[in-house]
Design a protein around this motif. Structure first.
Motif, mmCIF file in Angstrom:
data_model
loop_
_atom_site.group_PDB
_atom_site.id
_atom_site.type_symbol
_atom_site.label_atom_id
_atom_site.label_comp_id
_atom_site.label_asym_id
_atom_site.label_seq_id
_atom_site.Cartn_x
_atom_site.Cartn_y
_atom_site.Cartn_z
ATOM 1 N N ARG A 41 14.444 -5.686 -2.929
ATOM 2 C CA ARG A 41 13.429 -6.169 -1.989
ATOM 3 C C ARG A 41 13.702 -5.653 -0.580
ATOM 4 N N TYR A 42 14.972 -5.606 -0.214
ATOM 5 C CA TYR A 42 15.320 -5.119 1.124
ATOM 6 C C TYR A 42 14.797 -3.694 1.310
ATOM 7 N N TYR A 43 15.098 -2.832 0.346
ATOM 8 C CA TYR A 43 14.677 -1.442 0.479
ATOM 9 C C TYR A 43 13.172 -1.279 0.339
ATOM 10 N N ALA A 44 12.515 -2.256 -0.286
ATOM 11 C CA ALA A 44 11.060 -2.192 -0.411
ATOM 12 C C ALA A 44 10.349 -2.594 0.875
ATOM 13 N N THR A 45 11.065 -3.255 1.772
ATOM 14 C CA THR A 45 10.407 -3.801 2.963
ATOM 15 C C THR A 45 11.002 -3.324 4.284
ATOM 16 N N GLN A 46 12.113 -2.609 4.234
ATOM 17 C CA GLN A 46 12.768 -2.153 5.462
ATOM 18 C C GLN A 46 12.826 -0.630 5.484
ATOM 19 N N SER A 47 12.423 -0.038 6.580
ATOM 20 C CA SER A 47 12.507 1.415 6.724
ATOM 21 C C SER A 47 13.941 1.849 6.983
ATOM 22 N N MET A 48 14.278 3.028 6.487
ATOM 23 C CA MET A 48 15.599 3.604 6.745
ATOM 24 C C MET A 48 15.486 4.563 7.932
ATOM 25 N N LEU A 49 15.287 3.961 9.080
ATOM 26 C CA LEU A 49 15.129 4.688 10.342
ATOM 27 C C LEU A 49 15.856 3.910 11.435
ATOM 28 N N VAL A 50 16.000 4.505 12.592
ATOM 29 C CA VAL A 50 16.633 3.815 13.713
ATOM 30 C C VAL A 50 15.770 2.616 14.119
ATOM 31 N N LEU A 51 16.411 1.485 14.286
ATOM 32 C CA LEU A 51 15.730 0.249 14.669
ATOM 33 C C LEU A 51 15.797 0.085 16.182
ATOM 34 N N ASN A 52 14.634 -0.051 16.791
ATOM 35 C CA ASN A 52 14.584 -0.297 18.232
ATOM 36 C C ASN A 52 14.864 -1.776 18.477
ATOM 37 N N PRO A 53 16.007 -2.116 19.094
ATOM 38 C CA PRO A 53 16.361 -3.535 19.254
ATOM 39 C C PRO A 53 15.418 -4.292 20.182
ATOM 40 N N GLU A 54 14.734 -3.572 21.059
ATOM 41 C CA GLU A 54 13.828 -4.237 21.996
ATOM 42 C C GLU A 54 12.496 -4.621 21.345
ATOM 43 N N THR A 55 11.987 -3.734 20.495
ATOM 44 C CA THR A 55 10.694 -4.000 19.862
ATOM 45 C C THR A 55 10.831 -4.583 18.467
ATOM 46 N N GLY A 56 12.030 -4.417 17.853
ATOM 47 C CA GLY A 56 12.213 -4.852 16.476
ATOM 48 C C GLY A 56 11.511 -3.947 15.482
ATOM 49 N N ARG A 57 11.106 -2.756 15.924
ATOM 50 C CA ARG A 57 10.409 -1.820 15.051
ATOM 51 C C ARG A 57 11.284 -0.608 14.746
ATOM 52 N N TYR A 58 11.056 -0.024 13.577
ATOM 53 C CA TYR A 58 11.762 1.201 13.212
ATOM 54 C C TYR A 58 11.072 2.392 13.867
ATOM 55 N N ASP A 59 11.874 3.299 14.402
ATOM 56 C CA ASP A 59 11.345 4.383 15.228
ATOM 57 C C ASP A 59 11.719 5.744 14.629
ATOM 58 N N ASP A 75 0.810 -1.221 0.000
ATOM 59 C CA ASP A 75 0.000 0.000 0.000
ATOM 60 C C ASP A 75 0.844 1.273 0.000
ATOM 61 N N GLY A 76 2.166 1.114 -0.096
ATOM 62 C CA GLY A 76 3.035 2.290 -0.098
ATOM 63 C C GLY A 76 3.308 2.843 1.278
ATOM 64 N N LEU A 77 2.849 2.125 2.297
ATOM 65 C CA LEU A 77 3.038 2.568 3.679
ATOM 66 C C LEU A 77 3.890 1.580 4.477
ATOM 67 N N LEU A 78 4.492 0.628 3.769
ATOM 68 C CA LEU A 78 5.279 -0.407 4.449
ATOM 69 C C LEU A 78 6.546 0.149 5.091
ATOM 70 N N THR A 79 7.101 1.178 4.481
ATOM 71 C CA THR A 79 8.381 1.709 4.942
ATOM 72 C C THR A 79 8.304 3.233 5.043
ATOM 73 N N ALA A 80 9.308 3.800 5.694
ATOM 74 C CA ALA A 80 9.446 5.254 5.790
ATOM 75 C C ALA A 80 10.919 5.594 5.963
ATOM 76 N N CYS A 81 11.253 6.843 5.727
ATOM 77 C CA CYS A 81 12.643 7.288 5.889
ATOM 78 C C CYS A 81 12.652 8.785 6.162
ATOM 79 N N GLY A 93 12.420 17.264 9.273
ATOM 80 C CA GLY A 93 11.016 16.942 9.075
ATOM 81 C C GLY A 93 10.659 15.531 9.468
ATOM 82 N N PRO A 94 9.378 15.196 9.350
ATOM 83 C CA PRO A 94 8.907 13.859 9.734
ATOM 84 C C PRO A 94 9.333 12.799 8.729
ATOM 85 N N ALA A 95 9.199 11.544 9.128
ATOM 86 C CA ALA A 95 9.495 10.429 8.230
ATOM 87 C C ALA A 95 8.493 10.423 7.070
ATOM 88 N N ILE A 96 8.951 10.002 5.897
ATOM 89 C CA ILE A 96 8.154 10.054 4.674
ATOM 90 C C ILE A 96 7.998 8.650 4.103
#
Length: 337
Positions: free
Chosen positions: A275-293, A179-185, A217-220
Protein backbone atom coordinates in the motif's frame (compact mmCIF):
# COMPACT_ATOMS: atom_id res chain seq x y z
CA UNK A 1 56.11 -6.18 -13.80
CA UNK A 2 54.94 -5.48 -10.22
CA UNK A 3 51.20 -5.07 -9.67
CA UNK A 4 50.02 -1.51 -9.17
CA UNK A 5 48.85 -0.56 -5.72
CA UNK A 6 45.04 -0.50 -5.38
CA UNK A 7 43.53 2.96 -5.05
CA UNK A 8 41.68 1.95 -1.88
CA UNK A 9 40.89 -1.14 0.17
CA UNK A 10 37.13 -1.54 0.51
CA UNK A 11 34.94 -3.81 2.65
CA UNK A 12 31.71 -4.46 0.73
CA UNK A 13 28.55 -5.78 2.36
CA UNK A 14 25.63 -7.07 0.29
CA UNK A 15 27.68 -8.12 -2.75
CA UNK A 16 25.40 -11.10 -3.47
CA UNK A 17 22.44 -8.85 -4.37
CA UNK A 18 21.99 -7.47 -7.86
CA UNK A 19 22.96 -3.92 -6.90
CA UNK A 20 25.79 -5.23 -4.72
CA UNK A 21 27.21 -7.23 -7.62
CA UNK A 22 27.03 -4.22 -9.91
CA UNK A 23 28.72 -2.09 -7.25
CA UNK A 24 31.48 -4.68 -6.88
CA UNK A 25 32.15 -4.48 -10.62
CA UNK A 26 32.22 -0.67 -10.47
CA UNK A 27 34.65 -0.66 -7.53
CA UNK A 28 36.97 -3.17 -9.19
CA UNK A 29 36.90 -1.21 -12.45
CA UNK A 30 38.22 1.79 -10.54
CA UNK A 31 41.19 -0.20 -9.28
CA UNK A 32 40.02 -0.73 -5.69
CA UNK A 33 40.77 -3.90 -3.76
CA UNK A 34 37.42 -5.24 -2.58
CA UNK A 35 36.73 -7.71 0.22
CA UNK A 36 33.16 -9.07 0.22
CA UNK A 37 31.61 -10.54 3.36
CA UNK A 38 28.95 -13.08 2.34
CA UNK A 39 26.70 -15.62 3.98
CA UNK A 40 28.23 -19.09 3.53
CA UNK A 41 26.57 -21.19 0.83
CA UNK A 42 27.66 -24.83 0.50
CA UNK A 43 26.27 -25.00 -3.04
CA UNK A 44 28.12 -22.01 -4.49
CA UNK A 45 31.50 -20.73 -3.40
CA UNK A 46 31.84 -17.60 -5.58
CA UNK A 47 28.21 -17.00 -6.62
CA UNK A 48 29.42 -15.83 -10.02
CA UNK A 49 31.40 -12.96 -8.48
CA UNK A 50 34.61 -11.87 -10.24
CA UNK A 51 37.86 -13.64 -9.41
CA UNK A 52 39.41 -10.28 -8.51
CA UNK A 53 37.09 -9.98 -5.50
CA UNK A 54 38.24 -11.36 -2.15
CA UNK A 55 35.41 -13.39 -0.64
CA UNK A 56 34.96 -14.08 3.05
CA UNK A 57 32.06 -15.89 4.67
CA UNK A 58 30.03 -15.71 7.84
CA UNK A 59 26.78 -14.46 9.34
CA UNK A 60 26.39 -10.71 8.93
CA UNK A 61 24.05 -10.49 11.93
CA UNK A 62 26.79 -11.94 14.19
CA UNK A 63 29.15 -9.10 15.20
CA UNK A 64 31.86 -11.54 16.32
CA UNK A 65 31.77 -13.35 12.97
CA UNK A 66 31.82 -10.06 11.11
CA UNK A 67 34.89 -8.89 13.02
CA UNK A 68 36.71 -12.24 13.06
CA UNK A 69 35.88 -13.61 9.61
CA UNK A 70 35.14 -10.41 7.72
CA UNK A 71 37.38 -7.55 8.81
CA UNK A 72 39.98 -9.96 10.27
CA UNK A 73 41.70 -7.14 12.14
CA UNK A 74 42.93 -5.71 8.83
CA UNK A 75 43.10 -2.16 7.57
CA UNK A 76 40.45 -0.80 5.21
CA UNK A 77 40.00 2.63 3.71
CA UNK A 78 36.24 2.44 3.31
CA UNK A 79 33.13 0.46 4.13
CA UNK A 80 30.48 0.24 1.40
CA UNK A 81 27.12 -1.36 2.14
CA UNK A 82 24.45 -2.51 -0.30
CA UNK A 83 23.00 -4.74 2.40
CA UNK A 84 19.25 -4.59 3.04
CA UNK A 85 16.54 -6.73 4.57
CA UNK A 86 14.85 -8.91 1.96
CA UNK A 87 11.25 -8.74 3.17
CA UNK A 88 10.93 -5.54 5.19
CA UNK A 89 9.39 -7.53 8.06
CA UNK A 90 10.04 -5.72 11.39
CA UNK A 91 12.31 -8.32 13.01
CA UNK A 92 14.42 -8.76 9.90
CA UNK A 93 14.54 -5.03 9.21
CA UNK A 94 15.89 -4.17 12.65
CA UNK A 95 18.33 -7.10 12.51
CA UNK A 96 19.74 -6.21 9.08
CA UNK A 97 19.01 -2.57 8.30
CA UNK A 98 19.96 -1.41 11.77
CA UNK A 99 21.81 -3.88 14.01
CA UNK A 100 24.05 -5.53 11.39
CA UNK A 101 24.99 -2.15 10.00
CA UNK A 102 25.63 -0.76 13.46
CA UNK A 103 27.96 -3.65 14.26
CA UNK A 104 29.83 -3.14 10.99
CA UNK A 105 30.15 0.58 11.69
CA UNK A 106 31.53 -0.02 15.18
CA UNK A 107 34.07 -2.54 13.88
CA UNK A 108 35.07 -0.15 11.11
CA UNK A 109 35.57 2.67 13.60
CA UNK A 110 37.71 0.46 15.84
CA UNK A 111 39.91 -0.48 12.89
CA UNK A 112 40.43 3.05 11.65
CA UNK A 113 38.15 3.06 8.62
CA UNK A 114 37.64 6.67 7.56
CA UNK A 115 34.69 6.52 5.18
CA UNK A 116 31.37 4.76 4.60
CA UNK A 117 29.05 4.73 1.61
CA UNK A 118 25.57 3.49 2.50
CA UNK A 119 22.83 2.38 0.13
CA UNK A 120 19.61 3.50 1.80
CA UNK A 121 16.19 4.26 0.23
CA UNK A 122 14.29 7.39 -0.75
CA UNK A 123 11.13 6.12 0.96
CA UNK A 124 12.56 6.93 4.40
CA UNK A 125 11.52 10.56 3.83
CA UNK A 126 8.01 9.66 4.99
CA UNK A 127 8.56 6.74 7.38
CA UNK A 128 5.47 4.65 8.11
CA UNK A 129 6.99 1.15 8.10
CA UNK A 130 9.41 -0.75 10.32
CA UNK A 131 12.19 -1.06 7.75
CA UNK A 132 12.10 2.70 7.13
CA UNK A 133 12.52 3.46 10.83
CA UNK A 134 15.35 0.90 11.03
CA UNK A 135 17.16 2.53 8.11
CA UNK A 136 16.72 6.01 9.58
CA UNK A 137 18.05 4.86 12.95
CA UNK A 138 21.24 3.63 11.31
CA UNK A 139 21.56 6.72 9.13
CA UNK A 140 21.53 8.80 12.32
CA UNK A 141 24.22 6.58 13.88
CA UNK A 142 26.41 6.90 10.78
CA UNK A 143 26.05 10.68 10.68
CA UNK A 144 27.06 10.87 14.36
CA UNK A 145 29.98 8.45 13.96
CA UNK A 146 32.62 10.88 12.79
CA UNK A 147 33.28 8.90 9.60
CA UNK A 148 33.03 10.66 6.27
CA UNK A 149 29.70 9.40 4.96
CA UNK A 150 27.62 9.32 1.81
CA UNK A 151 24.03 8.16 2.33
CA UNK A 152 22.59 7.32 -1.07
CA UNK A 153 18.79 7.20 -1.34
CA UNK A 154 17.84 5.84 -4.77
CA UNK A 155 14.38 6.00 -6.28
CA UNK A 156 12.67 2.93 -7.76
CA UNK A 157 14.72 0.07 -9.22
CA UNK A 158 14.00 -1.44 -12.63
CA UNK A 159 13.36 -4.86 -11.10
CA UNK A 160 10.78 -3.46 -8.69
CA UNK A 161 8.81 -2.12 -11.65
CA UNK A 162 8.95 -5.33 -13.69
CA UNK A 163 6.61 -7.53 -11.66
CA UNK A 164 3.74 -7.32 -14.17
CA UNK A 165 5.64 -8.17 -17.35
CA UNK A 166 4.63 -11.84 -17.09
CA UNK A 167 0.97 -10.85 -16.58
CA UNK A 168 0.88 -8.82 -19.76
CA UNK A 169 2.58 -11.56 -21.76
CA UNK A 170 -0.32 -13.80 -20.69
CA UNK A 171 -2.83 -11.29 -22.02
CA UNK A 172 -3.87 -10.02 -18.59
CA UNK A 173 -4.50 -6.34 -17.79
CA UNK A 174 -1.95 -4.07 -16.18
CA UNK A 175 -3.01 -3.39 -12.59
CA UNK A 176 -3.03 0.21 -11.41
CA UNK A 177 -4.16 1.83 -8.20
CA UNK A 178 -6.77 4.50 -8.72
CA UNK A 179 -6.20 6.11 -12.11
CA UNK A 180 -2.54 5.09 -12.28
CA UNK A 181 -1.43 8.67 -11.80
CA UNK A 182 -1.27 8.69 -8.00
CA UNK A 183 2.49 8.20 -7.88
CA UNK A 184 5.60 8.70 -9.99
CA UNK A 185 9.28 7.80 -9.84
CA UNK A 186 12.57 8.21 -11.68
CA UNK A 187 13.72 4.58 -12.00
CA UNK A 188 17.45 3.86 -11.86
CA UNK A 189 19.30 0.83 -13.19
CA UNK A 190 21.60 -1.31 -11.09
CA UNK A 191 24.58 -0.33 -13.25
CA UNK A 192 23.93 3.42 -13.07
CA UNK A 193 23.36 3.25 -9.31
CA UNK A 194 26.54 1.21 -8.87
CA UNK A 195 28.57 3.82 -10.73
CA UNK A 196 27.10 6.51 -8.50
CA UNK A 197 27.90 4.57 -5.32
CA UNK A 198 31.47 3.93 -6.44
CA UNK A 199 31.93 7.60 -7.36
CA UNK A 200 31.02 8.58 -3.79
CA UNK A 201 34.38 7.25 -2.59
CA UNK A 202 36.28 9.90 -4.54
CA UNK A 203 33.88 12.78 -5.15
CA UNK A 204 34.26 15.45 -2.42
CA UNK A 205 30.79 16.79 -3.29
CA UNK A 206 29.33 13.51 -1.99
CA UNK A 207 31.11 13.71 1.38
CA UNK A 208 28.89 14.01 4.45
CA UNK A 209 25.75 14.22 2.32
CA UNK A 210 22.36 12.55 2.06
CA UNK A 211 22.03 11.96 -1.67
CA UNK A 212 18.67 11.23 -3.30
CA UNK A 213 19.22 9.95 -6.83
CA UNK A 214 17.14 8.75 -9.76
CA UNK A 215 17.72 7.66 -13.31
CA UNK A 216 17.60 9.80 -16.47
CA UNK A 217 14.51 11.39 -17.95
CA UNK A 218 11.24 12.66 -16.51
CA UNK A 219 9.29 11.03 -13.69
CA UNK A 220 7.16 8.06 -14.80
CA UNK A 221 3.70 7.12 -13.50
CA UNK A 222 2.40 3.53 -13.25
CA UNK A 223 0.00 4.24 -16.13
CA UNK A 224 2.94 5.32 -18.30
CA UNK A 225 4.76 2.10 -17.37
CA UNK A 226 1.79 0.03 -18.50
CA UNK A 227 1.33 2.01 -21.72
CA UNK A 228 4.99 1.47 -22.58
CA UNK A 229 4.74 -2.28 -22.01
CA UNK A 230 1.61 -2.62 -24.14
CA UNK A 231 3.25 -0.59 -26.89
CA UNK A 232 6.32 -2.83 -26.84
CA UNK A 233 4.10 -5.93 -26.91
CA UNK A 234 2.06 -4.53 -29.80
CA UNK A 235 -1.11 -4.79 -27.73
CA UNK A 236 -3.93 -2.35 -27.06
CA UNK A 237 -3.63 -0.94 -23.51
CA UNK A 238 -5.78 -2.81 -21.01
CA UNK A 239 -5.82 -1.61 -17.40
CA UNK A 240 -7.58 -2.80 -14.29
CA UNK A 241 -8.01 -0.24 -11.52
CA UNK A 242 -7.76 -1.34 -7.90
CA UNK A 243 -9.29 1.04 -5.32
CA UNK A 244 -7.01 1.99 -2.46
CA UNK A 245 -9.96 1.30 -0.16
CA UNK A 246 -9.83 -2.37 -1.18
CA UNK A 247 -6.20 -2.53 -0.07
CA UNK A 248 -7.20 -1.01 3.26
CA UNK A 249 -9.90 -3.65 3.71
CA UNK A 250 -7.44 -6.45 2.92
CA UNK A 251 -4.91 -5.02 5.38
CA UNK A 252 -7.58 -4.81 8.08
CA UNK A 253 -8.67 -8.41 7.48
CA UNK A 254 -5.09 -9.69 7.50
CA UNK A 255 -4.46 -7.71 10.68
CA UNK A 256 -7.30 -9.54 12.42
CA UNK A 257 -6.00 -12.90 11.21
CA UNK A 258 -2.55 -11.85 12.34
CA UNK A 259 -3.71 -11.98 15.93
CA UNK A 260 -4.10 -15.72 15.48
CA UNK A 261 -1.03 -16.58 13.40
CA UNK A 262 2.43 -15.11 12.64
CA UNK A 263 1.91 -16.21 9.04
CA UNK A 264 -1.02 -13.83 8.60
CA UNK A 265 0.78 -11.11 10.55
CA UNK A 266 3.60 -11.32 8.01
CA UNK A 267 1.11 -11.09 5.15
CA UNK A 268 -0.45 -8.01 6.75
CA UNK A 269 2.95 -6.32 6.91
CA UNK A 270 3.58 -7.22 3.27
CA UNK A 271 0.24 -5.67 2.33
CA UNK A 272 1.13 -2.50 4.24
CA UNK A 273 4.37 -2.26 2.29
CA UNK A 274 2.46 -2.72 -0.94
CA UNK A 275 0.00 0.00 0.00
CA UNK A 276 2.85 2.37 0.79
CA UNK A 277 4.36 1.98 -2.66
CA UNK A 278 0.91 2.26 -4.24
CA UNK A 279 0.31 5.66 -2.67
CA UNK A 280 3.71 7.31 -2.21
CA UNK A 281 5.93 8.61 -5.01
CA UNK A 282 9.60 7.67 -5.05
CA UNK A 283 10.77 11.24 -5.51
CA UNK A 284 12.26 13.97 -3.33
CA UNK A 285 9.70 15.14 -0.77
CA UNK A 286 9.38 18.88 -0.30
CA UNK A 287 9.10 19.28 3.50
CA UNK A 288 7.42 22.67 3.17
CA UNK A 289 4.62 21.63 0.83
CA UNK A 290 4.44 17.93 1.73
CA UNK A 291 4.49 17.16 -2.00
CA UNK A 292 6.85 15.00 -4.03
CA UNK A 293 8.90 17.06 -6.46
CA UNK A 294 10.23 15.44 -9.65
CA UNK A 295 12.18 18.57 -10.56
CA UNK A 296 14.06 18.43 -7.24
CA UNK A 297 14.96 14.74 -7.72
CA UNK A 298 18.49 14.49 -9.18
CA UNK A 299 19.19 12.18 -12.11
CA UNK A 300 22.22 10.18 -13.18
CA UNK A 301 23.19 7.59 -15.77
CA UNK A 302 21.93 6.66 -19.22
CA UNK A 303 19.81 3.52 -18.77
CA UNK A 304 16.03 3.94 -19.06
CA UNK A 305 13.23 1.74 -17.74
CA UNK A 306 11.58 1.48 -21.14
CA UNK A 307 14.83 0.27 -22.75
CA UNK A 308 15.01 -2.33 -19.97
CA UNK A 309 11.42 -3.41 -20.68
CA UNK A 310 12.36 -3.90 -24.34
CA UNK A 311 15.31 -6.06 -23.32
CA UNK A 312 13.09 -8.14 -21.05
CA UNK A 313 10.56 -8.73 -23.79
CA UNK A 314 13.32 -9.75 -26.22
CA UNK A 315 14.65 -12.12 -23.52
CA UNK A 316 17.93 -10.20 -23.59
CA UNK A 317 17.63 -9.47 -19.86
CA UNK A 318 16.20 -11.31 -16.89
CA UNK A 319 15.04 -10.10 -13.53
CA UNK A 320 15.10 -11.86 -10.17
CA UNK A 321 12.47 -9.97 -8.21
CA UNK A 322 13.76 -11.25 -4.85
CA UNK A 323 12.57 -8.87 -2.16
CA UNK A 324 10.98 -6.77 -4.90
CA UNK A 325 8.45 -9.57 -5.42
CA UNK A 326 6.40 -7.58 -2.90
CA UNK A 327 5.13 -5.55 -5.85
CA UNK A 328 4.13 -8.60 -7.86
CA UNK A 329 2.72 -10.28 -4.76
CA UNK A 330 0.64 -7.22 -3.93
CA UNK A 331 -0.72 -7.17 -7.47
CA UNK A 332 -1.57 -10.86 -7.17
CA UNK A 333 -3.45 -10.28 -3.91
CA UNK A 334 -5.43 -7.45 -5.49
CA UNK A 335 -6.30 -9.43 -8.63
CA UNK A 336 -7.69 -12.23 -6.49
CA UNK A 337 -10.37 -9.94 -5.05
Amino acid sequence: MPMSKPRARVMLLGASGTIGRATLDALLARGHEVVCFLRADPHSSRRGLPEAAILRFGEVTDPQALARDGFCGESFDALVSCLASRTGQPAEAWAIDHQAHLAALQIAQAQGVRQMVLLSAICVQRPLLAFQHAKLAFEAALIASGLTYSIVRPTAFFKSLSGQVARLRQGKPFLIFGDGLLTACKPISDADLAEYLADCLDNPLCANQILPIGGPGPAITPRAQGEALFRLLGQAPKFRSVPIGLMDAIIAALGLLGRLSPKWRAKAELAKIGRYYATQSMLVLNPETGRYDPEATPSTGTDTLFDFYAQLLRDEAAVDLGAHAVFAATAKVQSAH
